[in-house]
Design an enzyme around this catalytic site. Structure first.
Site: not given
Length: 448
Positions: A286-287
């Protein structure tokens, strides 16, 4: 009930309450497999769908390929009726279908929705009226309405449409972002609130009721796009703050200040501060990816997300900074990076997990090789690292018996299995990107 629903929806809700509803989870990975277990533990009969025959075979044999999920949990799910399959024709038997497939970036840092699109096309021929389809994959705002729903509507043979109100007949769609945190043992999955955005009030009611059986709290939002943006905000918030401390780390090194000591002191403030820590780069699904999803989408609205893009640039540059600092450390030992023997400790993107997704270690190794270094790695979770979407390493895990034979040991992932005092004692040079050697005093250690 919160909203008026059709008789078919009422029957659907009764199935949920009675645990007789059939649940299908597509994508038996780091998100889908834990989700399957939650539904199974709640008394549902779950079918797991995946295109990877090896994963399906492992699961049906009662095995697990994720370290934090023991085989005993898979076997317990099997006793409750769990079955894995590559046959998407079984979709028609499901009352709810939850999509947990990857949403990576292309080589040009643009969204790659091919997995979502392919999954929608696999679902559509087997779609029937009354089913609920939920997308959990992290993506940009608008994906559910602009990508998923059009494919489901266009490709199903019965001409079904999304049922957006109580009078409409068709299927229901919602978006509910995953909130998995691999390796986190402090918060039970059931205690993580579940954000739900339905395509219409009935879909909202059905999806919220479904997730309420496995999560202690559901958080309804007005639309799928709102839920999609919520997930991006959560991860971009972390991305931006990590970029801030990554930049401050570089400044602190020039000033002779320990950034980790600064953060530990700052987090004693009981309000207005949350601790984030620097590292060799971002990892996980995600990040490292989410900021690029939003910045790409923002361009459609003639808007540039400058703040977010800057954070992405800072974090993306961190592996290059690690290489620079490693070269400097070797130079101090009268050794060039070219032909230097370097052992990288830790391949996963975070401590104590068997997850390689977007790991900075992959980039660090490739950069070291490009500079002519002779690279080995050690990671207790990966006996071999082969080829992925963006890397081709073909490397086997090296033992830790001959640490003194390496010119440099580079700590990229700070697994708790490592005996850092021994590693420092037996190595010639340590470059520590994670503060793993905190408290150990040695001239061999270069912290970066």
């Amino acid at each position: 009930m919160a909203v008026a629903v059709s008789r078919a929806a009422e029957e659907w809700l009764k199935k949920i309450e009675g645990r007789t509803a059939r649940i299908g989870v597509i994508g038996m990975g780091y998100v889908g497999l834990p989700l399957m277990l939650l539904f199974s533990e709640a008394g549902f009969r779950v079918t797991g769908f995946d295109i990877d025959e090896k994963k399906v075979s492992t699961l049906n044999q009662g095995g697990s390929y994720i370290v934090r999920i023991p085989a005993t949990e898979i076997q317990a799910a099997q006793r409750a009726g769990f079955l894995a399959t590559t046959d998407f024709a079984a979709i028609t038997e499901m009352d709810a279908v939850i999509v947990c497939v990857p949403t990576p970036l292309t080589d040009f840092h643009e969204p790659d929705l091919s997995y979502v699109q392919a999954t929608a096309e696999a679902i559509a021929p087997h779609l029937r009226a009354g089913q609920l389809v939920v997308l959990e994959s992290t993506t940009y705002p608008g994906t559910t309405e602009e990508e998923l729903i059009p494919i489901l509507e266009a490709k199903n043979p019965g001409g079904l449409r999304v049922a957006r109100d109580a009078q409409a007949e068709g299927f229901y769609v919602a978006f509910s972002p995953e909130r998995e945190d691999p390796g986190n043992d402090t918060v039970a999955r059931r205690d993580i609130p579940k954000v739900v955005g339905g395509a219409g009030p009935v879909a909202q009611e059905l999806a919220s009721s479904l997730y309420a059986t496995i999560f202690n709290r559901t958080v309804p939002v007005s639309t799928p796009a709102t839920a999609e943006m919520t997930k991006l905000l959560e991860n971009i918030y972390r991305c931006v703050n990590i970029a801030l401390v990554n930049e401050l780390k570089q400044l602190c090194e020039r000033m002779g200040i320990d950034i980790f000591e600064v953060i530990d002191a700052a987090k004693t403030k009981p309000f207005g501060f949350q601790a984030f820590y620097p590292g060799p780069g971002l990892g996980g699904h995600c990040i490292p990816i989410d900021p690029f999803y939003l910045s790409w989408k923002a361009k459609q609205f003639d808007f540039r997300t400058r703040f977010i893009e800057l954070a992405g640039e800072v974090n993306t540059a961190m592996p290059y900074y690690v290489i620079e600092r490693t070269a400097d450390a070797l130079n101090e030992h009268e050794k060039a990076l070219k032909n230097a023997k370097v052992l990288v400790l830790g391949m996963s993107y975070k401590r104590d997990v068997d997850d390689l997704r977007e790991s900075p270690s992959l980039t660090v190794i490739e950069l070291l090789r490009q500079k002519g270094a002779i690279v080995s790695y050690n990671d207790p979770y990966f006996p071999y690292v082969g080829q992925g979407r963006h890397y081709h390493l073909d490397m086997h895990c090296a033992p830790l018996e001959n640490l003194g034979s390496y010119d440099c040991v580079l700590i990229v992932t700070d697994h708790s299995d490592y005996d850092y005092e021994r590693i420092v004692r037996e190595s010639k040079l340590i470059v520590d990107t994670r503060n793993a050697t905190k408290g150990i005093v040695s001239e061999k250690i270069v912290r970066c």
